[in-house]
Design an enzyme around this catalytic site. Sequence first.
Site, PDB file in Angstrom:
ATOM      1  N   ASP A   1     -47.743 -86.012 -13.726  1.00 44.91           N
ATOM      2  CA  ASP A   1     -46.356 -86.437 -13.797  1.00 44.91           C
ATOM      3  C   ASP A   1     -45.856 -86.429 -15.720  1.00 44.91           C
ATOM      4  O   ASP A   1     -45.709 -87.244 -15.860  1.00 44.91           O
ATOM      5  CB  ASP A   1     -45.178 -87.175 -12.992  1.00 44.91           C
ATOM      6  CG  ASP A   1     -46.149 -86.559 -11.784  1.00 44.91           C
ATOM      7  OD1 ASP A   1     -46.290 -85.795 -11.610  1.00 44.91           O
ATOM      8  OD2 ASP A   1     -45.191 -87.658 -10.737  1.00 44.91           O
TER       9      ASP A   1
ATOM     10  N   LYS B   1     -44.512 -81.384  -6.199  1.00 45.99           N
ATOM     11  CA  LYS B   1     -44.945 -81.759  -5.192  1.00 45.99           C
ATOM     12  C   LYS B   1     -43.892 -82.649  -5.316  1.00 45.99           C
ATOM     13  O   LYS B   1     -42.851 -82.906  -6.237  1.00 45.99           O
ATOM     14  CB  LYS B   1     -45.619 -83.261  -5.867  1.00 45.99           C
ATOM     15  CG  LYS B   1     -45.590 -84.014  -6.702  1.00 45.99           C
ATOM     16  CD  LYS B   1     -46.737 -85.463  -6.822  1.00 45.99           C
ATOM     17  CE  LYS B   1     -46.303 -86.292  -8.083  1.00 45.99           C
ATOM     18  NZ  LYS B   1     -45.238 -86.456  -7.955  1.00 45.99           N
TER      19      LYS B   1
ATOM     20  N   CYS C   1     -46.493 -92.773  -8.905  1.00 45.98           N
ATOM     21  CA  CYS C   1     -47.431 -91.445  -8.650  1.00 45.98           C
ATOM     22  C   CYS C   1     -49.129 -91.492  -9.083  1.00 45.98           C
ATOM     23  O   CYS C   1     -50.313 -91.033  -7.949  1.00 45.98           O
ATOM     24  CB  CYS C   1     -46.847 -90.698  -9.124  1.00 45.98           C
ATOM     25  SG  CYS C   1     -45.360 -90.171  -8.102  1.00 45.98           S
TER      26      CYS C   1
HETATM   27  C1  VGL Z   1     -42.295 -91.473  -9.623  1.00 45.28           C
HETATM   28  C2  VGL Z   1     -40.739 -92.457  -9.037  1.00 45.28           C
HETATM   29  C3  VGL Z   1     -40.303 -91.123  -8.113  1.00 45.28           C
HETATM   30  C4  VGL Z   1     -44.067 -90.809 -10.499  1.00 45.28           C
HETATM   31  C5  VGL Z   1     -42.044 -89.934  -9.380  1.00 45.28           C
HETATM   32  O1  VGL Z   1     -44.191 -89.763 -10.949  1.00 45.28           O
HETATM   33  O2  VGL Z   1     -44.706 -92.652 -10.848  1.00 45.28           O
HETATM   34  N1  VGL Z   1     -41.994 -92.048  -9.765  1.00 45.28           N
HETATM   35  N2  VGL Z   1     -40.535 -90.067  -8.555  1.00 45.28           N
END
Ligand code: VGL
Length: 209
Positions: free
Chosen positions: A13, A111, A156
Site C-alpha cells: 500500500d 484488496k 495493513c
Molecule cells: C490501511 C487503513 C485503511 C493500510 C488501509 O494500508 O494500512 N489502513 N486502509
Amino acid sequence: MRAGADDILLVVDVQNDFCPGGALAVPRGDEVVPVVNRLAPLFPHVAMTQDWHPPGHLSFASAHPGRKPFETIDLAYGAQTLWPDHCVQGSDGAAFHRGLNLPQAELVLRKGFRREIDSYSAFYENDRRTPTGLAGYLRERGFKRVFLVGLATDFCVHYSAVDARREGFAAVLVEDGCRAIDLAGSLADAMAKMAAAGVERMTSDALAG
Ligand code: VGL
Ligand code: ZN
C-alpha cells in the site's frame, strides 16, 4: 543476510493517500519510498498490494451518517475502524507514490474492493475468512518467506505479516521500510501481535549487507 530464490518482497500500500498530503496520510509515509527502491533490487521477486475501494465503501466514515473518521463501529464481521474516504478505485489517491520505482514487480494484488468488507491483510479480508488468493499464489510459486515493507505498519503491514505466518510462510518485517498510523496504541499492539505470531524483524541495512 541475502535474499534467496524462496524469498519475496511484499510492498504494502505505498499509495498517495497514505503519504503526506493524502486522504489518510501516514506520518512520514513517503520516507519508505527510497528504502523500498533500494531494497527491491536485492530481491529476486517483488509483489505489491494496492488498497482499492469502491466509492461508498463501508470502511469510510462517510458511508455511516453521524459517524466520524477514526471511530469504531460494529459491522457484520466485527469491529471496524472508520476511515476518511481513501484509495478510491481509479483515483490519484489510489495510485502508487510516483517515486516508487518497481517495474520488476510481478504481482499487483488489489484488496478492499468489496463494498461490505474491509481488507487490511493482503491474505484475508477483515472477516478473517475471505481469502484474497495471495497464499495460493505464493505457494504455487514455491515461495517460503515473505519480507514486508510499506504502509501502515500497524494496519495493513501488521495484518499481512500475521496472516503470512498463519498461512505457513516465514515472515520478516523490514522495520525502516514501514511507517505507522499509531491510532491509540495500535503500533505497540501490532508489534506485540507480530512477535507472538513469530514475525521476525530486520532493518534494510542488514539485508543490504
Ligand atoms: C490501511 C487503513 C485503511 C493500510 C488501509 O494500508 O494500512 N489502513 N486502509
Ligand atoms: Zn483502506
